[in-house]
Design a protein around this motif. Structure first.
Motif, PDB file in Angstrom:
ATOM      1  N   ALA A 302       0.876  -1.037  -0.255  1.00  0.00           N
ATOM      2  CA  ALA A 302       0.005   0.060  -0.019  1.00  0.00           C
ATOM      3  C   ALA A 302       0.797   1.227  -0.074  1.00  0.00           C
ATOM      4  CB  ALA A 302      -0.888  -0.220   1.157  1.00  0.00           C
ATOM      5  N   GLY A 303       0.573   2.302  -0.813  1.00  0.00           N
ATOM      6  CA  GLY A 303       1.431   3.294  -0.879  1.00  0.00           C
ATOM      7  C   GLY A 303       2.026   3.469  -2.204  1.00  0.00           C
ATOM      8  N   VAL A 304       2.301   2.480  -2.939  1.00  0.00           N
ATOM      9  CA  VAL A 304       2.783   2.552  -4.391  1.00  0.00           C
ATOM     10  C   VAL A 304       1.926   3.047  -5.087  1.00  0.00           C
ATOM     11  CG1 VAL A 304       1.746  -0.044  -5.014  1.00  0.00           C
ATOM     12  CG2 VAL A 304       4.138   0.865  -5.871  1.00  0.00           C
ATOM     13  N   THR A 305       2.460   3.673  -6.233  1.00  0.00           N
ATOM     14  CA  THR A 305       1.716   4.216  -7.330  1.00  0.00           C
ATOM     15  C   THR A 305       1.242   3.269  -8.252  1.00  0.00           C
ATOM     16  OG1 THR A 305       2.718   6.529  -7.266  1.00  0.00           O
ATOM     17  CG2 THR A 305       1.569   5.966  -9.208  1.00  0.00           C
ATOM     18  N   VAL A 306      -0.004   3.153  -8.857  1.00  0.00           N
ATOM     19  CA  VAL A 306      -0.586   2.191  -9.629  1.00  0.00           C
ATOM     20  C   VAL A 306      -0.793   2.715 -11.117  1.00  0.00           C
ATOM     21  CG1 VAL A 306      -2.133   0.490 -10.011  1.00  0.00           C
ATOM     22  CG2 VAL A 306      -1.422   0.810  -7.967  1.00  0.00           C
ATOM     23  N   PRO A 307       0.125   2.755 -12.002  1.00  0.00           N
ATOM     24  CA  PRO A 307      -0.122   3.233 -13.402  1.00  0.00           C
ATOM     25  C   PRO A 307      -1.373   2.368 -14.066  1.00  0.00           C
ATOM     26  CG  PRO A 307       1.740   1.954 -13.137  1.00  0.00           C
ATOM     27  CD  PRO A 307       1.433   1.789 -11.859  1.00  0.00           C
ATOM     28  N   LEU A 308      -2.407   2.980 -14.397  1.00  0.00           N
ATOM     29  CA  LEU A 308      -3.609   2.322 -15.153  1.00  0.00           C
ATOM     30  C   LEU A 308      -3.548   2.899 -16.326  1.00  0.00           C
ATOM     31  CD1 LEU A 308      -6.288   2.236 -12.149  1.00  0.00           C
ATOM     32  CD2 LEU A 308      -4.647   0.362 -12.973  1.00  0.00           C
ATOM     33  N   GLU A 309      -4.357   2.404 -17.355  1.00  0.00           N
ATOM     34  CA  GLU A 309      -4.781   2.886 -18.520  1.00  0.00           C
ATOM     35  C   GLU A 309      -6.325   2.762 -18.668  1.00  0.00           C
ATOM     36  OE1 GLU A 309      -1.857   2.176 -22.213  1.00  0.00           O
ATOM     37  OE2 GLU A 309      -2.245   0.323 -21.158  1.00  0.00           O
ATOM     38  N   LEU A 310      -6.937   3.762 -18.782  1.00  0.00           N
ATOM     39  CA  LEU A 310      -8.549   3.926 -18.860  1.00  0.00           C
ATOM     40  C   LEU A 310      -8.896   4.158 -20.254  1.00  0.00           C
ATOM     41  CD1 LEU A 310      -9.154   6.122 -15.821  1.00  0.00           C
ATOM     42  CD2 LEU A 310      -8.969   3.614 -15.835  1.00  0.00           C
ATOM     43  N   LEU A 311     -10.129   3.403 -20.588  1.00  0.00           N
ATOM     44  CA  LEU A 311     -11.001   3.642 -21.898  1.00  0.00           C
ATOM     45  C   LEU A 311     -12.088   4.614 -21.462  1.00  0.00           C
ATOM     46  CD1 LEU A 311     -10.529   3.204 -24.911  1.00  0.00           C
ATOM     47  CD2 LEU A 311     -12.176   1.187 -24.536  1.00  0.00           C
ATOM     48  N   ARG A 312     -12.187   5.641 -22.048  1.00  0.00           N
ATOM     49  CA  ARG A 312     -13.283   6.610 -21.767  1.00  0.00           C
ATOM     50  C   ARG A 312     -13.923   6.676 -23.263  1.00  0.00           C
ATOM     51  NH1 ARG A 312     -10.983  10.598 -17.340  1.00  0.00           N
ATOM     52  NH2 ARG A 312     -11.601   9.280 -15.524  1.00  0.00           N
ATOM     53  N   GLY A 313     -14.973   6.198 -23.562  1.00  0.00           N
ATOM     54  CA  GLY A 313     -15.461   6.168 -24.902  1.00  0.00           C
ATOM     55  C   GLY A 313     -14.272   5.803 -26.168  1.00  0.00           C
ATOM     56  N   PRO A 314     -13.848   6.532 -26.918  1.00  0.00           N
ATOM     57  CA  PRO A 314     -12.787   6.285 -27.870  1.00  0.00           C
ATOM     58  C   PRO A 314     -11.378   6.647 -27.385  1.00  0.00           C
ATOM     59  CG  PRO A 314     -13.774   8.268 -28.603  1.00  0.00           C
ATOM     60  CD  PRO A 314     -14.496   8.115 -27.367  1.00  0.00           C
ATOM     61  N   LYS A 315     -11.334   7.424 -26.120  1.00  0.00           N
ATOM     62  CA  LYS A 315     -10.116   7.800 -25.764  1.00  0.00           C
ATOM     63  C   LYS A 315      -9.445   6.865 -24.813  1.00  0.00           C
ATOM     64  CE  LYS A 315      -9.391  11.932 -24.882  1.00  0.00           C
ATOM     65  NZ  LYS A 315      -9.550  13.366 -24.226  1.00  0.00           N
ATOM     66  N   ALA A 320      -2.247   7.749 -13.045  1.00  0.00           N
ATOM     67  CA  ALA A 320      -1.388   7.144 -12.118  1.00  0.00           C
ATOM     68  C   ALA A 320      -2.115   7.311 -10.644  1.00  0.00           C
ATOM     69  CB  ALA A 320       0.014   7.736 -11.851  1.00  0.00           C
ATOM     70  N   VAL A 321      -2.473   6.063 -10.014  1.00  0.00           N
ATOM     71  CA  VAL A 321      -3.144   6.131  -8.789  1.00  0.00           C
ATOM     72  C   VAL A 321      -2.331   5.867  -7.482  1.00  0.00           C
ATOM     73  CG1 VAL A 321      -5.471   5.181  -7.641  1.00  0.00           C
ATOM     74  CG2 VAL A 321      -5.111   5.047 -10.145  1.00  0.00           C
ATOM     75  N   PRO A 322      -2.278   7.004  -6.680  1.00  0.00           N
ATOM     76  CA  PRO A 322      -1.343   6.807  -5.403  1.00  0.00           C
ATOM     77  C   PRO A 322      -2.064   5.717  -4.567  1.00  0.00           C
ATOM     78  CG  PRO A 322      -2.508   9.014  -5.313  1.00  0.00           C
ATOM     79  CD  PRO A 322      -2.762   8.108  -6.673  1.00  0.00           C
ATOM     80  N   SER A 323      -2.155   4.585  -4.324  1.00  0.00           N
ATOM     81  CA  SER A 323      -2.881   3.740  -3.511  1.00  0.00           C
ATOM     82  C   SER A 323      -2.693   3.894  -2.229  1.00  0.00           C
ATOM     83  CB  SER A 323      -2.349   2.345  -3.727  1.00  0.00           C
ATOM     84  OG  SER A 323      -0.788   2.098  -3.557  1.00  0.00           O
ATOM     85  N   ALA A 324      -3.537   3.349  -1.248  1.00  0.00           N
ATOM     86  CA  ALA A 324      -3.513   3.551  -0.196  1.00  0.00           C
ATOM     87  C   ALA A 324      -3.882   2.216   0.754  1.00  0.00           C
ATOM     88  CB  ALA A 324      -4.615   4.316   0.387  1.00  0.00           C
ATOM     89  N   ASP A 325      -3.495   2.131   2.178  1.00  0.00           N
ATOM     90  CA  ASP A 325      -3.988   1.104   3.245  1.00  0.00           C
ATOM     91  C   ASP A 325      -5.551   1.240   3.483  1.00  0.00           C
ATOM     92  OD1 ASP A 325      -4.318  -0.616   5.062  1.00  0.00           O
ATOM     93  OD2 ASP A 325      -2.738   0.345   6.275  1.00  0.00           O
ATOM     94  N   ARG A 326      -6.211   0.389   2.997  1.00  0.00           N
ATOM     95  CA  ARG A 326      -7.702   0.359   2.981  1.00  0.00           C
ATOM     96  C   ARG A 326      -8.069   0.605   4.842  1.00  0.00           C
ATOM     97  NH1 ARG A 326     -12.797  -2.350   2.211  1.00  0.00           N
ATOM     98  NH2 ARG A 326     -14.324  -0.937   3.128  1.00  0.00           N
ATOM     99  N   TYR A 327      -7.146   0.079   5.621  1.00  0.00           N
ATOM    100  CA  TYR A 327      -7.251  -0.111   7.074  1.00  0.00           C
ATOM    101  C   TYR A 327      -7.478   1.510   7.659  1.00  0.00           C
ATOM    102  CZ  TYR A 327      -6.988  -5.180   7.540  1.00  0.00           C
ATOM    103  OH  TYR A 327      -6.983  -6.578   7.532  1.00  0.00           O
ATOM    104  N   SER A 328      -6.427   2.294   6.857  1.00  0.00           N
ATOM    105  CA  SER A 328      -6.403   3.788   7.379  1.00  0.00           C
ATOM    106  C   SER A 328      -7.739   4.286   7.039  1.00  0.00           C
ATOM    107  CB  SER A 328      -5.245   4.396   6.607  1.00  0.00           C
ATOM    108  OG  SER A 328      -5.602   4.565   5.132  1.00  0.00           O
TER     109      SER A 328
END
Length: 336
Positions: A302-315, A320-328
């Motif tokens: 937890a805390g690592v940055t998670v690089p995602l690719e999103l498809l929004r319509g044709p784009k 980059a999502v800065p992940s968290a510790d769910r417990y916090s």
């Protein structure tokens, strides 16, 4: 949902009815006697959750479920979402006696929850069994304090991986049929009279190979034994927390669609929205929900940055999502 149930093929209904009849006919009298003794270790759990708790939005502020006494000091095992972020807990025995209880632990990875009954509570515990040893096709029984408290004979329909839409994954879950409605926290008991699973869900596909026969999913107690000491000592397992994003996902034609984003979660802070399709993680294309989780969790704690690719319509958009510790984000010991 009702419409979808109407479209269940008649063959599935027949298979379900046949399984229910088979289980009922083959339930031995010894199982009935065991169930009568084991029922004393089952309690009904009533939980009150503060309205501003994160889980209140999706699970409500008043919850009920079943709990199973697993030691002589009133320690009770249940499914964690029943007691998650509870500010007040009470357990009620089969005789109708109520006792206050205190929150002990919650394990996000397995889904288990622990609480302890106090003020004179006493019950003979159920022995933890070997859930790894139980086989598909074996007969078992389910006991619950919701609705009927009698024995509910079932068949072990499958043992396989389970991926939940709430960032949850079990390498091997236990699936039973026919379905039991009072499933959350219910006790799955093997033929030795030992606890092998805790009820979590009702599912449509307990036997996928036969058209999706409905049943229940149980979390195997094998997932509890390695972490029980940690849960009792610290309230959670003592290992680095997995990265949490705060998304509810659904598989759709090989893609992962975002159905819901938890407010103030990592996903919300970077603008991920319902309707977005996740098509990549760190440059790799996930093959499904389970593969997506493993790819995210494999990036680090937890805390690592998670690089995602999103498809929004044709784009196609990188984020980059800065992940968290769910417990916090949870109120595991709420105070007024």
């Amino acid at each position: 949902m009702t419409g979808r149930w109407r479209r269940i093929p008649w063959t599935m209904t027949f298979v379900t009815a046949f399984l229910a009849l088979f289980v009922a006919i083959t339930a031995a009298r010894a199982d009935q006697l065991d169930a009568a003794k084991l029922a004393g270790a089952l309690v009904r759990i009533s939980a009150t959750i503060l309205p501003d708790s994160q889980s209140a939005r999706s699970l409500g502020t008043e919850r009920e479920g079943t709990g199973v006494v697993i030691d002589g000091s009133g320690l009770i095992l249940t499914i964690g979402y029943t007691i998650l972020e509870a500010s007040q807990l009470q357990v009620t025995t089969g005789e109708g006696r109520g006792y206050p209880a205190e929150f002990v632990a919650y394990d996000q990875a397995s889904g288990f929850g622990l609480l302890r009954a106090g003020m004179g509570f006493s019950a003979a515990p159920v022995r933890l069994g070997d859930s790894d040893a139980i086989k598909e096709g074996e007969r078992a029984m389910v006991l619950t304090r919701q609705g009927s408290t009698g024995v509910q004979p079932v068949l072990i329909a499958a043992k396989r991986e389970f991926a939940g839409y709430w960032e949850y994954l079990l390498d091997e879950a236990i699936f039973t049929t026919p379905p039991i409605m009072g499933f959350n926290g219910a006790a799955l008991i093997d033929r030795k009279g030992e606890l092998v699973g805790i009820g979590s869900l009702i599912v449509r596909d307990a036997v996928p190979a036969h058209g999706g026969v409905p049943g229940n999913m149980f979390v195997p107690v094998s997932a509890l034994k390695p972490i029980l000491a940690d849960l009792l000592a610290f309230g959670r397992r003592q290992e680095p927390a997995r990265p949490w994003l705060g998304v509810t996902l659904r598989e759709e034609q090989g893609r992962l669609m975002v159905e819901r984003v938890t407010p103030q979660s990592p996903a919300a802070t970077v603008g991920i929205q319902p309707g977005d399709m996740i098509v990549g993680v760190a440059g790799q294309r996930p093959k499904g929900l389970a593969d997506f989780y493993r790819k995210v969790w494999g990036l680090g704690p937890a805390g690592v940055t998670v690089p995602l690719e999103l498809l929004r319509g044709p784009k196609l958009e990188p984020v980059a999502v800065p992940s968290a510790d769910r417990y916090s984000t949870l109120k595991l010991n709420p105070t007024f």
